[in-house]
Design a protein around this motif. Structure first.
Motif, short mmCIF file in Angstrom:
data_model
loop_
_atom_site.label_atom_id
_atom_site.label_comp_id
_atom_site.label_asym_id
_atom_site.label_seq_id
_atom_site.Cartn_x
_atom_site.Cartn_y
_atom_site.Cartn_z
N THR A 88 -18.94 73.70 52.42
CA THR A 88 -18.08 74.82 52.80
C THR A 88 -16.66 74.58 52.31
N VAL A 89 -15.92 75.67 52.17
CA VAL A 89 -14.53 75.57 51.72
C VAL A 89 -13.70 74.77 52.73
N LEU A 90 -13.91 75.03 54.02
CA LEU A 90 -13.12 74.34 55.04
C LEU A 90 -13.33 72.84 54.98
N ARG A 91 -14.58 72.39 54.82
CA ARG A 91 -14.83 70.95 54.71
C ARG A 91 -14.18 70.39 53.44
N ALA A 92 -14.23 71.13 52.35
CA ALA A 92 -13.61 70.66 51.12
C ALA A 92 -12.10 70.53 51.29
N GLN A 93 -11.47 71.50 51.95
CA GLN A 93 -10.03 71.44 52.17
C GLN A 93 -9.66 70.24 53.05
N ASP A 94 -10.42 70.03 54.12
CA ASP A 94 -10.14 68.90 55.02
C ASP A 94 -10.30 67.56 54.30
N THR A 95 -11.37 67.46 53.50
CA THR A 95 -11.61 66.21 52.77
C THR A 95 -10.51 65.97 51.74
N PHE A 96 -10.08 67.02 51.05
CA PHE A 96 -9.00 66.88 50.08
C PHE A 96 -7.74 66.36 50.75
N GLU A 97 -7.38 66.93 51.88
CA GLU A 97 -6.18 66.47 52.57
C GLU A 97 -6.29 65.00 52.97
N ALA A 98 -7.46 64.60 53.47
CA ALA A 98 -7.64 63.21 53.87
C ALA A 98 -7.51 62.26 52.68
N LEU A 99 -8.09 62.63 51.54
CA LEU A 99 -8.06 61.75 50.37
C LEU A 99 -6.70 61.80 49.67
N HIS A 100 -6.08 62.97 49.66
CA HIS A 100 -4.79 63.10 48.99
C HIS A 100 -3.73 62.25 49.66
N ASP A 112 -1.99 62.09 43.63
CA ASP A 112 -2.30 63.03 42.56
C ASP A 112 -3.57 62.71 41.80
N ASP A 113 -4.26 61.64 42.19
CA ASP A 113 -5.56 61.36 41.57
C ASP A 113 -6.65 62.28 42.12
N VAL A 114 -6.34 63.09 43.13
CA VAL A 114 -7.33 63.94 43.77
C VAL A 114 -7.12 65.39 43.32
N ARG A 115 -8.22 66.08 43.04
CA ARG A 115 -8.20 67.50 42.69
C ARG A 115 -9.14 68.26 43.63
N LEU A 116 -8.85 69.55 43.81
CA LEU A 116 -9.65 70.40 44.70
C LEU A 116 -10.08 71.65 43.95
N LEU A 117 -11.37 71.99 44.05
CA LEU A 117 -11.89 73.17 43.37
C LEU A 117 -12.87 73.89 44.30
N HIS A 118 -12.57 75.16 44.61
CA HIS A 118 -13.46 75.95 45.46
C HIS A 118 -13.23 77.43 45.20
N GLY A 119 -13.98 78.28 45.90
CA GLY A 119 -13.98 79.70 45.62
C GLY A 119 -12.86 80.48 46.26
N ARG A 120 -11.99 79.84 47.05
CA ARG A 120 -10.87 80.56 47.66
C ARG A 120 -9.54 80.18 47.03
N LEU A 121 -9.59 79.69 45.81
CA LEU A 121 -8.39 79.59 45.01
C LEU A 121 -8.14 80.95 44.37
N ASN A 122 -6.89 81.26 44.12
CA ASN A 122 -6.66 82.53 43.41
C ASN A 122 -7.15 82.39 41.97
N ALA A 123 -7.33 83.53 41.32
CA ALA A 123 -7.98 83.54 40.01
C ALA A 123 -7.27 82.66 39.00
#
Length: 834
Positions: free
Chosen positions: A491-503, A508-519
């Protein structure tokens, strides 16, 4: 026409199939009673006065004689074509009608003596030249044996040679199913197979259907390069067809000054019967033949609403084919675009039971139209393969009862990679089933289970969930010497939470990619990920020393990245194997010592000793408990061992999807039985829920004509969003365009000024549309009620159909009971009542 044809002596069977092609020229096929006297005609359908009927008969007679015939009796058909061919012909009638209805090319003739067939032909020829319409490669010569090296600079792999060998032995146009591992080169094999099929059966172009918009963009580049090696002039005839194509930089560059062209997502025909308001359609044609010849993209007319599939070569989402299997207005234009092409569909396993109804319906019509189809998959369950084969053969056979007996007669592949080809001649069904070894040996992928407490409270110190803390600890250890990891969340929410924890640790070695980024952000990040983790390039920037990509299912398929280590939430086995296909994918990559061997760490659930495991509610909602249970049993049994990938892929998929192949632990048996009952009930309901939208109703595939095809169908003009809601099961969602608002004016999300009413001049349009983002489904109703275009957008060809979501000075907005904000790192963040 019906009366005139009958009086001329036409057989009733021929009248029955011809008249719907005329009556359907506005996009709908009526029933006979409706065609003769629609209620709204109020008795005036035939005009007033006794001379009206005579005038119509004279028109038919004069026109028929002008074409060189003695009378209309002379042009009676000798038989009726299949309904698929009738639908194709009807599409060309609509196409001709739309072109001829354009006053820019046909201003009208007000002097009777100037009315002539030759004059009409001259005007049509001039309009055709101005529009710059053209076909594909015409009659294509069958490729030489060395075609792979000519097209791609490499010798073919064994599986690629196998595919080409099989299609060269087919006795008629048919269906080809290619099952091969991730990274095997299925797409290149399919493109060369398309050349052979086109040359042998006279096909004039190709449609390549991909599972998502994101996967279309790199495929568009690949298809253009392939077409260019066949004929350099044809590269300009490749169209990109999806709702975000304006953000594809290559597509923008090809359009040049025409980048404000109308798009299927923004332009409808409902209120504009002939598409005359389409600023990039009929009336937007090039002013002269020379301008058309210089275009680097397909003719402008092809880029208007509902016409994209008529382009000679098309790369688009699989939805484009699924739309052609729906009972919607102007569906004949879509079918006319597919007929005469070779159709290639990638990742067909991604079609769930609901989408599969439309896919099967489309294959029926394509089979009847004798359109060659190539289906690609790495993880196709055997039952799904049998259903797809049965649908195509049933269409090719013109009758309903052919599917059950003939599909079971097709042998099951015994190896992997494999190819299954079927076709129907006048007298029999042909079949070829072959397999070979993969081009490289199996990877021994270590399987590890990382149990995650479900619904556990966040850790008190930093608010990090236990699951994210476990992933953080794992990556600290595994990437101590560097390396690239892929973390996939469901899910997007889990991806966002995991990104914040790792970031917070890796920066800056961490990147996030999901469907609720703007185009704009999504396109940029996708391109960056492919550049950093894609195939090694001699002139590229090189692989980063350390990189962690946190992603959702966007990274699951047709996403050519190579990770040293995969951490993934549990998903059904076929999707789990797709994710594993993103690891140790490329040859020649140097990997740090701790991650030199391929490894997958599966988390997102909690196994129990003597009870079924716990799954997050969101995962069960997405995938269903039954497949998760069976996959969890397989994963837990393999923990600490290794899977041979890809050699073991067919067996693993069959173990989960074939009930007789594998059993869960005894303590799970009752939970599995109940989950299967629920799953089967839901599968039946989802399949049945698709039936009202299918192009042909159950039991009507054997009908001879198109009369009443649209009876009870969807006649309104549908946007791409609503089309997707029809062909993709699930809660409907909408897109909004994020803008910023202060006390004085609006600004694009990028910061560029839009004025007091949101006016979007041409030079800021890309910035405005770059702020497009898809909302969670739970906000759909509120968005449709509360949001609309800004005042300055209402006359814009694209933006007048868009919904603006203004953000305040703090970057937030309220929608219903939820608060939304757009974070440059996280994307769209939604908070509100649970």
């Amino acid at each position: 026409m019906r009366r005139s044809l009958a009086e001329a002596g036409w057989a009733e069977d021929n009248i029955d199939w011809v008249w719907p092609l005329i009556a359907g020229h506005h996009g709908l096929f009526p029933t006979l009673g409706h065609a003769e006297e629609p209620p709204r005609a109020q008795g005036r359908l035939s005009g007033r006065g006794l001379g009206w009927d005579a005038a119509r008969r004279a028109l038919i007679d004069v026109f028929t004689r002008a074409l060189g015939f003695e009378g209309i009796a002379e042009v009676e058909p000798v038989g009726s074509p299949s309904r698929a061919v009738q639908l194709q012909l009807s599409g060309f009638v609509v196409m001709a009608d739309w072109i001829a209805s354009d006053q820019h090319h046909f201003e009208g003739v007000d002097e009777f003596e100037r009315v002539s067939l030759q004059g009409a032909r001259d005007r049509a020829g001039e309009a055709w030249q101005r529009l710059g319409l053209r076909g594909g490669w015409g009659q294509l010569d069958e490729p030489a044996v060395s075609v792979f090296e000519q097209r791609f600079g490499d010798d073919p792999r064994p599986s690629q040679s196998m595919v080409v060998d099989v299609v060269s032995r087919m006795k008629a146009p048919g269906l080809v199913v290619v099952e091969a591992p991730m990274g095997e080169g299925k797409t290149k094999a399919a493109l060369v197979a398309a050349e052979f099929l086109a040359a042998r059966w006279g096909m004039d172009g190709v449609f390549v259907g991909m599972p998502t918009q994101a996967t279309c963009d790199p495929m568009f580049t690949n298809v253009r390069s392939w077409v260019e090696t066949i004929s350099p002039s044809l590269a300009s005839q490749v169209a990109l067809l999806h709702g975000k194509r304006m953000f594809n930089k290559q597509w923008q560059g090809l359009l040049g000054d025409d980048e404000t062209a109308a798009d299927d997502r923004y332009t409808g025909i409902a209120e504009d019967e002939f598409g005359l308001d389409d600023p990039y359609g009929v009336s937007g044609g090039s002013c002269c033949p020379e301008a058309a010849a210089e275009r680097r993209a397909p003719a402008e007319w092809f880029l208007g609403a509902k016409r994209g599939l008529l382009s000679p070569f098309v790369v688009g989402t699989i939805d484009q084919l699924l739309f052609a299997a729906t009972r919607t207005k102007h569906v004949m234009l879509r079918m006319a675009g597919l007929a005469g092409k070779v159709v290639v569909l990638d990742e067909v396993h991604a079609a769930d039971v609901y989408m599969s109804q439309f896919l099967a319906e489309g294959l029926r019509w394509l089979g009847q139209a004798r359109v060659p189809v190539v289906l690609l998959s790495a993880t196709l369950p055997a039952a799904q393969r049998r259903e797809l084969v049965a649908a195509y053969l049933a269409g090719a056979g013109h009758h309903e009862d052919s599917d059950a007996s003939e599909s079971t007669a097709i042998p099951e592949p015994t190896g992997y990679p494999n190819v299954t080809a079927v076709w129907r001649t006048e007298t029999s069904v042909g079949r070829l089933v072959e397999n070979c070894d993969s081009w490289r040996g199996d990877l021994q992928v270590e399987v590890e289970v990382l149990p995650e407490p479900i619904n556990a409270a966040a850790l008190p110190d930093d608010g990090m969930s236990t699951g994210d803390a476990q992933v953080l600890s794992l990556l600290r250890n595994q990437l101590a010497e560097g390396g690239c990891a892929l973390v996939i969340r469901n899910t997007v929410l889990r991806a966002q939470d995991t990104f914040e924890a790792l970031h917070g640790v890796f920066g800056d070695d961490v990147r996030l990619l999901h469907g609720r980024l703007n185009a704009s952000d999504r396109a940029d990040r996708t391109e960056e990920c492919l550049r950093a983790l894609g195939p090694p390039q001699s002139d590229g920037p090189g692989r980063p020393a350390r990189r962690i990509l946190v992603a959702t299912q966007l990274a699951e398929q047709s996403f050519d990245v190579d990770a040293d280590l995969l951490v993934t939430d549990l998903a059904p086995i076929d999707l789990l194997l797709q994710r594993i296909g993103r690891t140790h994918r490329h040859v020649g990559v140097r990997r740090p010592r701790p991650v030199v061997e391929p490894r997958v760490v599966i988390t997102g659930f909690r196994p129990e000793d003597d009870a079924p495991p716990e799954f997050p509610a969101a995962a069960e909602a997405i995938y269903g408990r039954y497949l998760l249970l069976r996959t969890a049993a397989l994963v837990c049994a393999a923990a600490g061992e290794r899977w041979s990938i890809p050699g073991q892929v067919p067996q693993l998929v069959a173990d989960v999807y074939g009930r007789e192949r594998y059993s869960v632990p005894a303590s799970w048996a009752e939970a599995e039985r109940q989950a299967r009952t629920d799953w089967e009930t839901r599968q039946r309901a989802r399949a049945e829920s698709a039936e009202p939208f299918l192009l042909a109703r159950a039991g009507e595939h054997t009908r001879r004509t198109l009369e009443g095809l649209h009876r009870g169908g969807m006649s309104e003009g549908l946007s791409e969003e609503r089309h997707q809601a029809v062909v993709r099961d699930g809660d409907r969602s909408v897109e909004v365009v994020l803008v910023r608002r202060d006390d004085r004016a609006y600004r694009a999300l990028s910061g560029r000024s839009l004025g007091t009413q949101g006016e979007a001049s041409r030079d800021v349009l890309e910035d405005v549309l770059g702020g497009t983002v898809r909302l969670p489904a739970k906000l759909t109703e509120a968005a449709e009620v509360d949001l609309g275009p800004l005042g300055g957008w209402r006359d814009h060809p694209w933006l007048r159909y868009s919904r603006a979501l203004p953000l305040d000075a703090s970057g937030a907005a309220r929608l219903g009971e939820h608060t939304l904000r757009y974070d440059p790192s996280l994307g769209l963040v939604v908070t509100g009542p649970r």
